[in-house]
Each structure stands twice: as structure tokens, then as C-alpha cells.
Design a protein around this motif. Structure first.
Motif, mmCIF file in Angstrom:
data_model
loop_
_atom_site.group_PDB
_atom_site.id
_atom_site.type_symbol
_atom_site.label_atom_id
_atom_site.label_comp_id
_atom_site.label_asym_id
_atom_site.label_seq_id
_atom_site.Cartn_x
_atom_site.Cartn_y
_atom_site.Cartn_z
ATOM 1 N N ASP A 146 8.672 -12.155 17.363
ATOM 2 C CA ASP A 146 8.561 -12.187 15.807
ATOM 3 C C ASP A 146 7.291 -11.484 15.570
ATOM 4 O OD1 ASP A 146 6.444 -13.895 16.014
ATOM 5 O OD2 ASP A 146 7.566 -15.750 15.793
ATOM 6 N N GLU A 147 7.017 -11.392 14.273
ATOM 7 C CA GLU A 147 5.796 -10.566 13.632
ATOM 8 C C GLU A 147 4.653 -10.877 13.871
ATOM 9 O OE1 GLU A 147 7.293 -13.174 10.589
ATOM 10 O OE2 GLU A 147 8.233 -11.933 11.778
ATOM 11 N N ASN A 148 4.585 -12.326 14.454
ATOM 12 C CA ASN A 148 3.263 -12.681 14.853
ATOM 13 C C ASN A 148 2.757 -12.462 16.321
ATOM 14 O OD1 ASN A 148 2.776 -14.053 12.300
ATOM 15 N ND2 ASN A 148 4.082 -15.648 12.946
ATOM 16 N N TRP A 149 3.871 -12.702 17.316
ATOM 17 C CA TRP A 149 3.731 -12.381 18.738
ATOM 18 C C TRP A 149 3.897 -10.982 19.251
ATOM 19 C CZ3 TRP A 149 0.643 -16.223 19.542
ATOM 20 C CH2 TRP A 149 1.029 -17.597 18.950
ATOM 21 N N GLY A 150 4.937 -10.382 18.677
ATOM 22 C CA GLY A 150 5.215 -8.995 19.138
ATOM 23 C C GLY A 150 5.924 -9.053 20.534
ATOM 24 N N ILE A 151 5.684 -7.942 21.384
ATOM 25 C CA ILE A 151 6.266 -7.696 22.801
ATOM 26 C C ILE A 151 5.375 -8.654 23.413
ATOM 27 C CG2 ILE A 151 7.108 -6.486 24.673
ATOM 28 C CD1 ILE A 151 8.815 -5.914 22.296
ATOM 29 N N LEU A 152 5.806 -9.581 24.418
ATOM 30 C CA LEU A 152 5.357 -10.403 25.275
ATOM 31 C C LEU A 152 4.728 -9.888 26.636
ATOM 32 C CD1 LEU A 152 6.643 -14.147 24.619
ATOM 33 C CD2 LEU A 152 4.635 -12.868 23.415
ATOM 34 N N VAL A 153 5.738 -9.233 26.991
ATOM 35 C CA VAL A 153 5.666 -8.516 28.453
ATOM 36 C C VAL A 153 6.032 -6.811 28.077
ATOM 37 C CG1 VAL A 153 6.375 -8.181 30.829
ATOM 38 C CG2 VAL A 153 6.165 -10.469 29.775
ATOM 39 N N PRO A 154 5.103 -6.022 27.812
ATOM 40 C CA PRO A 154 5.508 -4.730 27.859
ATOM 41 C C PRO A 154 6.370 -4.044 28.828
ATOM 42 C CG PRO A 154 2.960 -5.023 27.286
ATOM 43 C CD PRO A 154 3.700 -6.310 27.971
ATOM 44 N N TYR A 155 6.983 -2.973 28.353
ATOM 45 C CA TYR A 155 8.188 -2.372 29.335
ATOM 46 C C TYR A 155 7.275 -1.827 30.531
ATOM 47 C CZ TYR A 155 11.938 0.262 30.397
ATOM 48 O OH TYR A 155 13.243 1.124 31.150
ATOM 49 N N VAL A 156 6.345 -1.214 30.197
ATOM 50 C CA VAL A 156 5.474 -0.630 31.508
ATOM 51 C C VAL A 156 5.369 -1.632 32.383
ATOM 52 C CG1 VAL A 156 4.977 1.388 30.025
ATOM 53 C CG2 VAL A 156 3.343 -0.916 30.178
ATOM 54 N N SER A 157 5.074 -2.883 32.179
ATOM 55 C CA SER A 157 4.665 -3.964 33.079
ATOM 56 C C SER A 157 5.977 -4.428 33.686
ATOM 57 C CB SER A 157 4.001 -5.022 32.357
ATOM 58 O OG SER A 157 3.675 -6.153 33.284
ATOM 59 N N ALA A 158 7.135 -4.436 33.091
ATOM 60 C CA ALA A 158 8.437 -5.243 33.554
ATOM 61 C C ALA A 158 9.059 -4.201 34.404
ATOM 62 C CB ALA A 158 9.280 -5.616 32.380
#
Length: 551
Positions: A284-296
Motif C-alpha cells: 500500500d502507500e505506506n509500505w511500498g514494494i516489500l521485495v524489489p524485483y532485482v532481488s526476486a
């Protein structure tokens, strides 16, 4: 990345953002009735979790002794519950009237022809637990309780695929790394023999892995903040003992991510199917992306996808079977099933094999049995291997019976044939019975089967094989085909017609020189060209000196 699955760039292009997921209302499948870790050896729990690692069977109708594929699911972090093994793998409804279902239980058996064993592991991943981030310890326990457990050993004889979400990806890596260490880094002796054998079988049949939102590297600020917030919420509302959980142990947790990624890359083989899915939406707007795509997406080369309509909590929750992420999952699992065929090893350098293999294939369209004869060392086995590599996938079932004449007992050869064609594996002390022979015969009649019999040797070996006992199953109209090689034509003539006889010939001079130079010079291109020129020079110069007298 170019593809034809409705993907946009490196992501799945779905316009609508999924609604907030409902709590799933699916019946809980019964766990397999085998305790995995004795209570005294189990990790300590925080009060909510059992002292055992139950294994839940999501497809109990499967023939457990003979699955075409074994699939194991690894769940993520548990936020104060003990059913993450199921809740992780539920669908996300598209409207208020839909209910969540456990999609591995409901969809996969139907889409993979039912004969697949589907397991979901349950382990201590409670966010406020005292050992939840010690994934190395979990991996070690799973080797003992799952891989080397006598109740599950038959599952590792066929292809195995592992599917993990978030924290479960670290548990998956830990398991594979520990299996690898048992096979290659730890001594095989005494009580460890069985563990070594089971781990080696598992590693050889490990065909695919699918990661959903797995952090392959540490240092994600949004994920850290979110986990710390969850710890505080659970401790506050459920009155747990005030253990800081991830907030205290975040640094070693991140270090384990880096360590496991490095060790996992060393443990896996090159042809392993790896599919990786990264989240496309912020939580959501508070937490954003939890695991960035480059890490996944750090482990696979070509199978990297961003699920544009999913956040970290919904990335492994397809809304329906038409969702591209589910389609890609099925694609990976079907590839793992196809890899159940063990191909014989080919030499590093081939000369004139493809054309000869194609000629044999043309002959097999006319004859049900083809016999390849020739002196020892002339290349019969190599040609049979090449033929099998090229054409085995044109048949429903196939089997390569290597060096039959060297086997101590023809019964062992028939056991392999029974396993390859009928997926039935007999124990070492068991003998093939008439029922087993009938199964092989029926398979040869009802399906299109290819069997290659390498170096059959004695006539007795050939006449003992069930594929040739009943000649009615191997007439010219049969879809099933047999290729046999032997030094002596006399051993084959009672089963192979003259029209099906192929005599292996010597290589031509140019082909023989190419093969010799490759092995003599280690395959170096420059040196091959150099020595070829020298050979030509050595041939020309003496002829030019003819008729010239020495002083």
C-alpha cells in the motif's frame, strides 16, 4: 523479454488491481501420519506451533508408490497462525461472492493428470518465535525427517519440483544446500549410508524450482519495517512474551540470505528449471514494494516475470486458472515431468552420427525391430545413444537399457524396463513376476514405446526380455519399436529380420582423422588446424622428393 503469454516487458500485464483477499474457507487436508522430527530434536517453538514438522498431502488419491511428479510447497512467514502451509496457497477472489480455495489441492491434480504427489510442509516460521530465522537448522532437520525418512523415499525416485513463497524460499535453499553437503562434502559411512543414498537420489531427480517473491539478497528496508510492525502488532494484541523477533535478529537473517543464495547456486545443476516471480504492486502507500524485483530474480536467466497485478501478499495467489502466472507454473511443472527420462551420456565430440541415426529412424518406420551389428569399439553404443537422444521424445514411453551383457542378472534389466515404461520400482530383493511382465506387454501394445537394448550379448539375454517374448506385440504394424545392438548377428537373427539388419561400418578417412585429432589435441581449434596442415605437409613433401637422389 519476448514471450507469448500476455506479458508486458518482464511483467504480466493485468490492468485491474486485485481486491483485498478473503480468508480462505477450505477444509484442511489431513497430514500424512508420520512424525517428521521427534519432539526432543525439534526446534523450540513459541507456544503456537507443534513440536513436529507435519507434511500435508494435498492429493491423497495419487498412487504414492508411483507418482509422475512430486511437488513440495514451502510457505512464508506465519503471522501468529499455524496454517500458513495452506493459507499461503489460496486463490484471491475477484468479487465478494467468491471464496478462496487451496489451488494446489483443487487445480494441480486435474491439470497434471492426477498422478502427482502434492505435499505442503509446515515448519516454525512464526514471526515472534525464537528460532524462525534459523533456516539452516530447519534445512538440516528436513533432510533427516523428509528426505531420509523411509515413508517418503519412494517419492525421490521420480522427478521432484519445489515451490516456495517469500521466507519459504530460504527454507527451500537450506534444504537443497544440506542435501548437496551430504552427497559431496560429508563422508559416507555406517549410519550415514542411507542418508547419502537418499540425498543423491533426490538431487539427481531435482528438476525444477519456482520462487514467488523470495528475497535472494538482504537489506530491504520496506520488508524490515513491515516485519517489525507485524511483530509489534502480534505481541500487543495476542499478549505474547515481548520477544522482538525479526527486529532483534534482522542482521543475521540478511546474512543468511546472501549465504544461502551463494551456496544454492553451487548446489544446483545447470539444466534445473528455475522460474522466478516478482511483485508488481506496492503493499500500500505506506509500505511500498516489500521485495524489489532485482532481488526476486537473481537465479534464473530467462524465466523471470513481474506479476503486475499482485503485491507481496498476493503474488502466489492466482485469481483463476487463466492467470498467466498459473499458466507459467504449469509449464514449468510439465517440463519437470518430461525430464523424468534419463538420457544416456554422449561423447564430447561426435562424428557422422546424426545422419546414421536418421537412417535407423527411417528403417524403424518399416520394421518393428532393428538390429545393429559390428565389431567391438566401432561405435554401436554411441550411435544408439545418439538415436535415443534425437528420437525418444517422439514416443509416449521410452527406455534405454545400457550394456545389458555386463549386468549380473537379466532380472535387473527387466526391473529397469518395468520402471521406465510402467513407473513401478521394485526393491533390490524383489523379482519380476508374471503380472509385471503383463504390464510391460500391455504398455508395448497400448502405447507408442521405444526401447533401445545396448550390447545384448548372449542369445539368452535377448530371449529373456519381455519385449521380445511375445512376437505378436512386435509385428510390423506395431507403433512400438526396438533397437538392439550386438557384435554377433547370430544372436539377433531369430528376432530380427534381414530387412531390419544394419551393419556398422568404419568411419571414412576424413571423419577418422577429425575424431583422432580432437582426442589427441584436447579439442583445441587452433591446434587442430595446425596439425591438419602438418599432416598435409607430411603427405605432400615425400611425394615431391621422389626421383631426387641423395648426395
Amino acid at each position: 523479454m519476448g514471450n507469448s503469454y500476455g506479458l508486458k516487458g518482464k511483467g504480466i500485464d493485468l490492468s485491474e488491481r486485485p481486491p483485498k483477499r478473503k480468508r480462505d474457507v477450505v477444509p484442511t487436508p489431513a497430514p500424512i501420519e508420520t512424525p517428521l522430527v521427534p519432539a526432543e530434536n525439534a526446534p523450540s517453538s513459541s507456544g503456537w506451533h507443534s513440536n513436529k514438522y507435519p507434511v500435508h498431502d494435498l492429493n491423497p488419491t495419487c498412487n504414492s508408490n508411483n507418482p509422475n511428479l512430486t511437488i513440495i510447497f514451502f510457505h512464508g512467514i506465519a503471522f501468529g497462525t499455524n496454517d500458513e502451509w495452506k493459507e499461503t496457497w489460496t486463490t484471491r477472489p475477484t468479487n465478494d461472492r467468491e471464496e478462496s480455495i487451496c489451488w494446489p489441492e483443487k487445480w494441480l491434480p486435474e491439470d497434471l493428470n492426477n498422478n502427482v504427489r502434492i505435499l505442503s510442509l509446515s515448519y516454525d516460521s512464526n514471526i515472534v518465535g525464537s528460532v524462525h530465522n534459523d533456516v539452516t537448522e530447519i534445512g538440516k532437520n528436513l533432510v533427516q525427517s523428509l528426505i531420509a525418512n523411509s515413508s517418503y523415499q519412494s517419492l525421490w525416485d521420480g522427478p521432484v519440483a519445489l515451490i516456495a513463497y517469500s521466507f519459504g524460499g530460504l527454507v527451500l535453499k537450506s534444504l537443497v544446500v544440506e542435501v548437496y553437503k551430504h552427497v559431496y562434502q560429508r563422508p559416507k559411512n555406517g549410519l550415514d549410508d542411507n542418508i547419502h543414498k537418499c540425498c543423491k537420489t533426490f538431487l539427481n531427480n531435482f528438476k525444477g524450482v519456482i520462487f514467488y517473491g523470495v528475497p535472494h539478497s538482504g537489506g530491504h528496508q520496506n520488508l524490515s519495517k513491515y516485519l517489525n510492525w507485524q511483530c509489534q502488532q502480534i505481541n500487543t494484541f495476542n499478549k505474547y512474551s515481548t520477544q522482538p523477533g525479526f527486529s532483534r535478529n534482522l542482521e543475521p537473517f540478511n546474512q543468511q540470505m546472501e549465504y544461502l543464495s551463494k551456496e544454492f547456486k553451487n548446489a544446483i545443476h545447470e539444466d534445473l528449471n528455475i522460474y522466478e516471480f516478482g511483485e508488481g504492486l506496492p503493499l500500500d502507500e505506506n509500505w511500498g514494494i516489500l521485495v524489489p524485483y532485482v532481488s526476486a530474480i537473481q537465479l534464473s536467466n530467462n524465466n523471470q516475470y513481474k506479476v503486475e497485478d499482485a503485491n507481496h501478499l498476493t503474488i502466489c495467489k492466482p485469481p483463476n486458472k487463466d492467470h498467466p502466472s498459473y499458466y507459467l507454473l504449469l509449464k514449468c511443472l510439465k517440463m519437470c515431468m518430461e525430464k523424468n527420462i534419463l538420457l544416456p551420456t554422449l561423447p564430447c565430440h561426435e562424428v557422422a552420427l546424426i545422419d546414421k541415426a536418421k537412417d535407423i529412424n527411417i528403417l524403424l518406420q518399416k520394421e518393428s525391430i532393428v538390429g545393429l551389428v559390428g565389431m567391438g569399439g566401432i561405435g554401436k553404443t554411441t550411435l544408439c545413444k545418439k538415436f535415443y537422444h534425437l528420437f525418444h521424445n517422439q514416443y509416449d514411453k521410452s527406455s534405454f537399457l545400457e550394456d545389458v551383457n555386463s549386468k549380473d542378472n537379466i532380472n535387473d534389466v527387466i526391473k529397469q524396463l518395468l520402471h521406465d515404461l510402467c513407473h513401478k520400482r521394485l526393491c533390490k530383493d524383489e523379482n519380476v513376476n508374471n503380472e509385471d511382465l503383463d504390464k510391460i506387454k500391455q504398455c508395448m501394445i497400448s502405447k507408442k514405446v521405444l526401447v533401445v537394448v545396448d550390447n545384448v550379448g548372449k542369445v539368452e539375454n535377448l530371449t529373456s526380455l519381455p519385449i521380445l517374448i511375445d512376437k505378436a506385440t512386435m509385428n510390423r504394424a506395431s507403433k512400438s519399436k526396438v533397437l538392439v545392438n550386438c557384435r554377433n548377428w547370430q544372436s539377433l537373427k531369430s528376432h530380427v529380420s534381414e530387412d531390419g539388419k544394419v551393419v556398422m561400418k568404419f568411419l571414412e578417412e576424413k571423419q577418422a582423422r577429425e575424431l583422432f585429432m580432437f582426442h589427441a589435441l584436447g579439442g583445441g581449434t587452433f591446434r587442430r588446424h595446425f596439425i591438419e596442415k602438418m599432416c598435409q605437409f607430411a603427405y605432400v613433401v615425400p611425394n615431391q622428393l621422389k626421383g631426387i637422389s641423395q648426395p
